[in-house]
Enzyme design. Structure first.
Site, PDB file in Angstrom:
ATOM      1  N   LYS A  79     -17.789 -54.226  36.196  1.00 51.13           N
ATOM      2  CA  LYS A  79     -19.132 -53.788  35.783  1.00 51.13           C
ATOM      3  C   LYS A  79     -20.186 -54.730  36.349  1.00 51.13           C
ATOM      4  O   LYS A  79     -19.996 -55.953  36.361  1.00 51.13           O
ATOM      5  CB  LYS A  79     -19.207 -53.755  34.255  1.00 51.13           C
ATOM      6  CG  LYS A  79     -20.481 -53.134  33.694  1.00 51.13           C
ATOM      7  CD  LYS A  79     -20.450 -53.106  32.167  1.00 51.13           C
ATOM      8  CE  LYS A  79     -21.663 -52.424  31.562  1.00 51.13           C
ATOM      9  NZ  LYS A  79     -21.638 -52.437  30.090  1.00 51.13           N
ATOM     10  N   SER A 154     -22.515 -47.880  27.907  1.00 48.97           N
ATOM     11  CA  SER A 154     -23.173 -48.247  29.143  1.00 48.97           C
ATOM     12  C   SER A 154     -22.220 -48.487  30.308  1.00 48.97           C
ATOM     13  O   SER A 154     -22.652 -48.474  31.463  1.00 48.97           O
ATOM     14  CB  SER A 154     -24.016 -49.489  28.925  1.00 48.97           C
ATOM     15  OG  SER A 154     -23.199 -50.614  28.637  1.00 48.97           O
ATOM     16  N   SER A 178     -19.910 -49.706  24.236  1.00 41.98           N
ATOM     17  CA  SER A 178     -20.107 -49.434  25.663  1.00 41.98           C
ATOM     18  C   SER A 178     -18.833 -49.441  26.502  1.00 41.98           C
ATOM     19  O   SER A 178     -18.884 -49.100  27.690  1.00 41.98           O
ATOM     20  CB  SER A 178     -21.107 -50.424  26.257  1.00 41.98           C
ATOM     21  OG  SER A 178     -22.414 -50.052  25.917  1.00 41.98           O
TER      22      SER A 178
END
Lengths: 486, 98
Positions: A79, A154, A178
């Site tokens: 990420k 997210s 997330s």
């Protein structure tokens, strides 16, 4: 053999045995990304030269008889909120466009030490604020099950990377769901470890008392392998827990739930959850009972206040954490014409560099922390946090793990909730309590809704008992026999 | 406690160093008001006898040994800076010229 549909632990074993090279594996995934990512937008950066160099290093180490790390040659997508030395890290924001970190996060260093091949950086809601990946400054990631739909967020890009077989493993971060919510939306396994179980050093902070990095994988065993590599005490993170990593790999291999008490949280099962989500949740409980688990009901009366407490605590922490983006030391600078003051340049830069959700939360936090409102908002939210932690403590007296649906609905259309913050925030209603209390949680796929979209189930366990998630997860995974692919 | 006016939002934006446009001021005033209305629920529970919790791990004063360890070089530290002069961060005007 098709590398892109082979479990990560098998790829590691095949590379270690010399059945095929790390370069062949890396090339297969890089090709898959090239074929699919124009549509999916899961990656903000693909590091072809870096991935091939890391793969070649693994092949050379094997040729010279060196002992290989546990993930040697296995591609991992990271990420874009986690610092990777020499590889661009934007947090999905214009304010960090083009920023190349001069150091590695501890998680990144652990990956490299384990021989993993970092294949690229994944798309995300800006600074991890969102539940759909629509808040990325670089365009939304798309759900591989239906590209008109959101993949969750997210950590949407990391979830898509695994669901679409662009990478066998990926890393996300979870502040209020997330990792778990996008895992549910895309039909993969996602784990938020115990707070303090994985170092936060080099993870660009959203809310420091809630953030935790964790693994995405196609199987429970693969998630455990990555979890074990990521976790461990780190002196560079003062909130890192100085204790042995829970035995997650052994637990995933075991999967015996006979006698395990699984607590169903009364407050997170009924109203507000899509019909098919409730049906598959109940069906999963039946499967667990058939496997020997004891299903008990638990009551967590303060969970209904979790969302409210979270949307005071998180904005408060984020408004102070994001003060570091001040146009001085890194990132964007706008309006520096030699005349304007530093304050004007800061305000112009932050206006130009942050997206709408980030601005909303910064102002919300600024309000909640302002004098006159602090006690009524932030102070009160911290007390609710205590009550939620007490609810967990009581529940874990009668249950070894807790179970809930991961998210109230399956994936929804891109654009549907993007300017309706409250409705978007409700996506995390079942996942937020674990962050507030610091306990670990896992989402795994358990079925499809009437439209053929994946549904997730969440397990939660006491702090530093992450292994229980993997025991329960392995049992349910085997019972469900999940084979659906986008 | 809310309703938030445009002026309130403008004040918050100044505190947070965000130069919002007029359109944003109106839009955020509406949205923040709705969100604050919803999160106000926290006042319904948790009486005075409940301690606030700032953090999931009970920790205090974590120290490391007082030993030198390598850090970033100045080139590394300045590598992402928007403006550099004489091996330092160059910043916009900080003091008023009076």
């Amino acid at each position: 053999m098709t590398f892109t549909s082979t479990p990560a632990v098998d790829l590691a074993a095949g590379i270690a045995a010399g059945d095929y090279s790390a370069r062949e594996v890396a090339t297969a995934f890089l090709d898959r990304i090239a074929e699919t990512d124009g549509e999916l937008n899961a990656f903000l950066a693909v590091d072809t030269p870096g991935a091939l160099a890391a793969a070649d290093a693994v092949d050379a180490a094997r040729a010279s008889g060196e002992t290989l790390g546990p993930l040697a040659g296995v591609p991992v997508a990271v990420k874009d909120v986690i610092a990777t030395e020499g590889l661009v890290t934007t947090c999905g924001s214009r304010i960090l466009e083009g920023w190349i970190p001069p150091y590695d996060a501890t998680v990144t260093a652990h990956l490299r030490a384990a021989g993993a091949v970092i294949i690229g950086k994944t798309n995300m809601d800006e600074f991890a604020m969102g539940s759909s990946t629509e808040n990325s400054a670089y365009g939304p990631a798309r759900n591989p099950w239906n590209t008109d739909l959101i993949p969750g967020g997210s950590s949407g890009g990391s979830a898509v990377a695994v669901a679409a077989r662009q990478a066998p493993l990926s890393i996300g971060t979870d502040t209020g769901g997330s990792i778990r919510q996008p895992a549910a939306m895309t039909g993969v396994v996602g784990v938020k470890p115990t707070y303090g179980g994985v170092s936060r050093y080099g993870l660009v902070a959203l809310a420091s008392s809630l953030d935790q990095a964790g693994p995405f994988a196609a199987t429970v065993a693969d998630a455990a392998a990555l979890h074990a590599v990521m976790a461990g005490h780190d002196p560079k993170d003062s909130t890192s827990i100085d204790a042995p990593v829970p035995p997650v790999v052994a637990a995933a291999a075991n999967g015996d739930v006979s006698g395990m008490r699984i607590g169903v949280v009364k407050q997170l099962t009924g109203e507000g959850f899509q019909r098919e989500v409730r049906e598959h949740f109940q069906k999963s409980l039946d499967l667990l009972a058939d496997a020997g688990a004891q299903i008990v009901e638990v009551s967590c009366p303060h969970f209904e206040y979790a969302l409210a407490a979270y949307y005071l605590i998180l904005p408060s922490e984020c408004s102070s954490n994001l003060a570091k983006f001040d146009a001085i030391r890194y990132g964007l600078r706008v309006g520096d014409d030699g005349e304007r003051s530093v304050e004007q340049v800061m305000a112009m830069t932050r206006e130009a560099g942050f997206g709408p959700e980030v601005k909303r939360r910064i102002m919300l936090g600024t309000y909640a922390l302002s004098s006159g409102y602090y006690d009524a908002y932030y102070g009160q939210a911290q007390k609710v946090r205590t009550l939620i932690a007490r609810d967990f403590a009581q529940a874990f007296e009668v249950a070894d793990v807790l179970a809930t649906p991961t998210a109230p609905t399956t994936a929804f259309p891109i654009g549907e909730k993007v300017d309706d913050p409250l409705s978007m925030y409700l996506q995390d209603i079942a996942t937020i309590p674990a962050n507030l209390a610091g306990v670990p949680g896992m989402s795994l796929p358990v079925g499809l809704d009437d439209k053929g979209l994946p549904i997730g189930l969440q397990f939660m366990a006491p702090a530093m008992a992450d292994d229980r998630l993997y025991t329960a997860g392995a049992a349910l995974e085997a019972a469900v026999g999940w084979e659906a692919r986008p | 406690m809310p309703a938030l006016s445009r002026d309130d939002v403008a004040h918050l934006a100044r505190l947070a160093r965000l130069e919002l446009t007029d359109a944003e001021l109106g839009h955020y005033a509406e949205q923040l008001d709705v969100i604050l209305g919803a999160v106000q629920r926290v006042s319904e529970v948790a009486a005075d006898d409940v301690d606030p919790m700032s953090h999931p791990v009970a920790i205090s004063n974590v120290f490391r040994p007082d030993q030198q360890v390598p850090g970033l070089t100045s080139d590394q530290a300045l590598s992402g800076a928007p403006a550099v002069e004489d091996e330092r961060f160059r910043v916009p005007r900080i003091l008023d010229e009076e």
